[in-house]
Write a protein that holds these residues in place. Structure first.
Motif, mmCIF file in Angstrom:
data_model
loop_
_atom_site.group_PDB
_atom_site.id
_atom_site.type_symbol
_atom_site.label_atom_id
_atom_site.label_comp_id
_atom_site.label_asym_id
_atom_site.label_seq_id
_atom_site.Cartn_x
_atom_site.Cartn_y
_atom_site.Cartn_z
ATOM 1 N N HIS A 60 2.105 7.036 -6.606
ATOM 2 C CA HIS A 60 1.005 7.812 -7.171
ATOM 3 C C HIS A 60 0.802 9.141 -6.443
ATOM 4 N N GLN A 61 1.817 9.585 -5.727
ATOM 5 C CA GLN A 61 1.789 10.855 -4.984
ATOM 6 C C GLN A 61 0.573 10.959 -4.060
ATOM 7 N N LEU A 62 0.292 9.891 -3.351
ATOM 8 C CA LEU A 62 -0.803 9.851 -2.391
ATOM 9 C C LEU A 62 -0.261 9.552 -1.006
ATOM 10 N N THR A 63 -1.014 9.928 -0.006
ATOM 11 C CA THR A 63 -0.703 9.479 1.340
ATOM 12 C C THR A 63 -1.327 8.099 1.525
ATOM 13 N N ARG A 64 -0.903 7.399 2.549
ATOM 14 C CA ARG A 64 -1.517 6.111 2.862
ATOM 15 C C ARG A 64 -3.020 6.302 3.091
ATOM 16 N N ILE A 86 0.840 -1.205 0.000
ATOM 17 C CA ILE A 86 0.000 0.000 0.000
ATOM 18 C C ILE A 86 0.870 1.247 0.000
ATOM 19 N N ASP A 87 1.861 1.277 0.882
ATOM 20 C CA ASP A 87 2.733 2.442 0.979
ATOM 21 C C ASP A 87 3.505 2.678 -0.320
ATOM 22 N N ALA A 88 3.992 1.615 -0.934
ATOM 23 C CA ALA A 88 4.747 1.755 -2.190
ATOM 24 C C ALA A 88 3.833 2.277 -3.303
#
Length: 131
Positions: free
Chosen positions: A113-117, A106-108
């Motif tokens: 995709h320039q998102l936070t968790r 999830i973190d990767a």
């Protein structure tokens, strides 16, 4: 607060590029998509990301307010329905447990995709619920 509003979205496309778009009524909200028909969903996502945790989301105005502005001379306009109820203006902290290897994936993915968790998990939940 009205939940659904039609916002003017300024759209442009440079040669050999994706469609770019911005909301004059929502300063700082920009998005892009390879296909024109993908812009409304990308616009909702961009607005939700920009205003997550904010207490005020600006009201929509008419295209007429912006159509003659010099900054918007080389593109065209779309009206995009933004569901303001899908923009979380009050984050809630929670504690969940996930398998360690899933959390790493999830973190990767989120980072790529320039998102936070949290942003990724929220998007995944919305997609799973088909909202």
């Amino acid at each position: 607060m009205r939940t659904n509003m039609l916002y003017p979205l300024y759209v442009w496309k440079d040669k050999d590029s994706a469609y770019g778009a911005s909301f004059p009524d929502l300063p700082g909200v920009f998005t892009a998509a390879d296909e024109l028909n993908a812009l409304p969903a990308k616009a909702q996502e961009a607005a939700a990301t920009m205003y997550e945790g904010e207490t005020h989301i600006p009201e929509a105005t008419s295209i007429e307010k912006w159509k003659d502005a010099a900054d918007y001379a080389n593109g065209y306009w779309m009206l995009v329905n933004i569901d303001r109820s899908r923009i979380n203006t009050k984050p809630v902290r929670l504690n969940i447990s996930l398998p360690e290897n899933l959390l790493r994936e999830i973190d990767a993915f989120a980072k790529a995709h320039q998102l936070t968790r949290s942003g990724f998990l929220a998007q995944a939940a919305l997609k799973a619920m088909a909202r």
